[in-house]
Scaffold this motif. Structure first.
Motif, short mmCIF file in Angstrom:
data_model
loop_
_atom_site.label_atom_id
_atom_site.label_comp_id
_atom_site.label_asym_id
_atom_site.label_seq_id
_atom_site.Cartn_x
_atom_site.Cartn_y
_atom_site.Cartn_z
N ASP A 137 11.65 -4.33 -5.49
CA ASP A 137 10.51 -3.87 -5.07
C ASP A 137 9.97 -2.36 -4.92
O ASP A 137 9.28 -1.91 -5.45
N TYR A 138 11.12 -1.74 -4.42
CA TYR A 138 10.96 -0.52 -4.07
C TYR A 138 11.20 0.45 -5.33
O TYR A 138 10.44 1.51 -5.47
N VAL A 139 11.85 0.03 -6.28
CA VAL A 139 12.09 0.66 -7.37
C VAL A 139 10.92 0.68 -8.31
O VAL A 139 10.17 1.56 -8.82
N ALA A 140 9.97 -0.56 -8.24
CA ALA A 140 8.79 -0.63 -9.04
C ALA A 140 7.63 0.25 -8.59
O ALA A 140 6.66 0.77 -8.63
N GLN A 141 7.59 0.18 -7.03
CA GLN A 141 6.66 0.98 -6.22
C GLN A 141 7.03 2.42 -6.52
O GLN A 141 5.94 3.26 -6.53
N GLN A 142 8.09 3.01 -6.57
CA GLN A 142 8.60 4.42 -6.73
C GLN A 142 7.88 4.59 -8.25
O GLN A 142 7.27 5.94 -8.43
N ARG A 143 7.95 3.87 -9.05
CA ARG A 143 7.30 4.08 -10.52
C ARG A 143 5.82 4.26 -10.56
O ARG A 143 5.32 4.85 -11.31
N GLU A 144 5.31 3.43 -9.55
CA GLU A 144 3.84 3.42 -9.59
C GLU A 144 3.40 4.51 -8.43
O GLU A 144 2.16 4.70 -8.25
N GLU A 145 4.26 5.35 -7.62
CA GLU A 145 3.97 6.24 -6.80
C GLU A 145 3.21 5.52 -5.80
O GLU A 145 2.39 6.17 -5.07
N LEU A 166 14.49 -9.22 -21.19
CA LEU A 166 15.31 -9.05 -20.06
C LEU A 166 15.25 -7.49 -20.06
O LEU A 166 15.63 -6.83 -18.75
N TRP A 167 15.55 -6.74 -21.00
CA TRP A 167 15.87 -5.41 -20.99
C TRP A 167 14.54 -4.69 -20.00
O TRP A 167 14.94 -3.73 -19.17
N SER A 168 13.39 -5.04 -20.13
CA SER A 168 12.42 -4.18 -19.40
C SER A 168 11.65 -5.15 -18.38
O SER A 168 10.52 -4.83 -17.83
N HIS A 169 12.23 -6.27 -18.02
CA HIS A 169 11.58 -7.19 -17.04
C HIS A 169 11.68 -6.46 -15.71
O HIS A 169 12.64 -6.05 -15.25
N ALA A 170 10.42 -6.15 -14.98
CA ALA A 170 10.41 -5.70 -13.84
C ALA A 170 10.72 -6.13 -12.77
O ALA A 170 11.47 -5.43 -11.59
N ARG A 171 11.21 -7.59 -13.02
CA ARG A 171 12.03 -8.10 -11.83
C ARG A 171 13.64 -8.30 -12.02
O ARG A 171 14.29 -9.23 -11.22
N VAL A 172 14.00 -7.71 -12.89
CA VAL A 172 15.60 -7.85 -13.27
C VAL A 172 16.15 -6.45 -13.12
O VAL A 172 15.81 -5.43 -13.79
N LEU A 173 17.39 -6.54 -12.37
CA LEU A 173 18.33 -5.57 -12.63
C LEU A 173 19.54 -5.90 -13.40
O LEU A 173 20.19 -6.93 -13.23
N MET A 174 19.89 -4.89 -14.62
CA MET A 174 20.97 -5.54 -15.40
C MET A 174 21.92 -4.41 -15.44
O MET A 174 21.60 -3.11 -15.68
N THR A 175 23.34 -4.80 -15.74
CA THR A 175 24.51 -3.98 -15.68
C THR A 175 25.30 -4.50 -16.95
O THR A 175 25.29 -5.55 -17.17
N PRO A 176 26.00 -3.55 -17.52
CA PRO A 176 26.71 -3.93 -18.83
C PRO A 176 28.29 -4.47 -18.48
O PRO A 176 29.13 -3.88 -19.11
N HIS A 177 28.10 -5.70 -18.00
CA HIS A 177 29.47 -6.43 -17.57
C HIS A 177 30.32 -5.46 -17.08
O HIS A 177 31.69 -5.57 -17.45
#
Length: 308
Positions: free
Chosen positions: A112-120, A260-271
């Motif tokens: 949520d905070y990552v999304a808020q930062q993007r939206e200032e 899934l690459w761009s979904h706002a509710r997903v954090l993804m890391t490369p295995h």
């Protein structure tokens, strides 16, 4: 007598350096420079070749480069060939770090905070005490048990589920298909650390998500094939699942443009949740070679029938 290595080449160079010091008598070879195939007695690998049995006729021991063996086609291996998975402190420690980081990030609303930062947007979300958050871990093997123990230290209400059940101090234990619904119903953050088998493939699906409390969150550090990705997207869109951390997906990497690459509710890391560390992995391998030569029980020996 030779040990053949087939995994990350950079770490392979570290293996060569360490083994030259600790076991100079062992012939160490890095794929694809295999030399005489008949001299290969031990194979340490991630994704070995399909013709393993015929290419290396004198192979005595197959060692997985990871904590799982789902990357090995056991049906193509000689039935009497021992197969061991990697059991070393580096894998455990890094997985515990990653799962702790992910659970804490979901608990403290980082997405949520990552999304808020993007939206200032500067907006506080009320902090919820860890003691009121229920974490459930699917899979209570070496990695699952270690993660459960660490998560209890943060004050979470931790429960674990496995096929046959495990008793872990401070952790509520659930076992078998009959107890899975009760386990899911009490889980706010679900962590998947299951081995990948025919029974667990696709287990994280719409039916399972529906049994979690509304707004539950997911961490998948098992395998990408555990997850029905379309079902997850649907659950995210409906709010049944409110956020997810994915270290594994199918395929790896995802195809360009996958939602899934761009979904706002997903954090993804490369295995990268856990990685075998050469310094400690070499010690485990050398100990298993010693045990194999003396007929002692092997560390991490899998049950070929169960697949783990």
């Amino acid at each position: 007598m030779a040990l053949l290595y087939k995994s990350d080449p950079a770490r392979g160079a570290e293996w060569a350096r360490i083994l030259a010091e600790k076991a100079p008598e062992l012939s160490f070879r890095i794929w694809p420079e295999i030399g005489d195939p008949s001299e290969i007695r031990y194979f340490f690998a991630w994704m070995p070749p399909d013709d393993l049995a015929t290419r290396f006729p004198n192979l005595e021991l197959m060692m997985s480069a990871g904590a799982g063996v789902d990357h090995l086609d056991l049906s193509k291996l000689p039935p009497d060939l021992p197969v061991v998975r990697m059991v070393e402190p580096g894998i455990v420690d890094s997985m515990v770090e990653f799962v702790s980081m992910s659970v804490l990030a979901l608990h403290r609303d980082l997405i949520d905070y990552v999304a808020q930062q993007r939206e200032e947007v500067w907006k506080q979300i009320r902090v919820r005490p860890a003691a009121t958050r229920r974490v459930g871990v699917l899979g209570l093997g070496m990695l699952g048990e270690a993660c459960c123990r660490k998560l209890t230290g943060f004050g979470f209400q931790v429960a674990g589920w496995s096929r046959s059940g495990r008793e872990i101090e401070g952790v509520a234990s659930y076992a078998g298909a009959d107890e899975l619904p009760e386990f899911l119903a009490r889980t706010d953050i679900l962590v998947c650390l299951l081995p990948l088998t025919d029974e667990t493939r696709g287990m994280l699906d719409a039916e399972l998500f529906a049994q979690l409390p509304k707004g539950a969150k997911l961490v998948n550090t098992g395998r990408g094939a555990h997850l029905d990705q379309d079902a997850l997207l649907a659950a995210l869109d409906s709010g049944q699942i409110s956020a997810a951390v994915l270290d594994v997906v199918t395929p790896e990497p995802l195809t360009p443009g996958h939602p899934l690459w761009s979904h706002a509710r997903v954090l993804m890391t490369p295995h990268i949740a856990s990685m075998t560390q050469p310094e400690t992995a070499v010690e485990v391998v050398l100990e298993n070679l010693r045990r194999h030569q003396t007929g002692e029980p092997l560390i991490g020996l899998i049950d070929r029938k169960r697949g783990y």
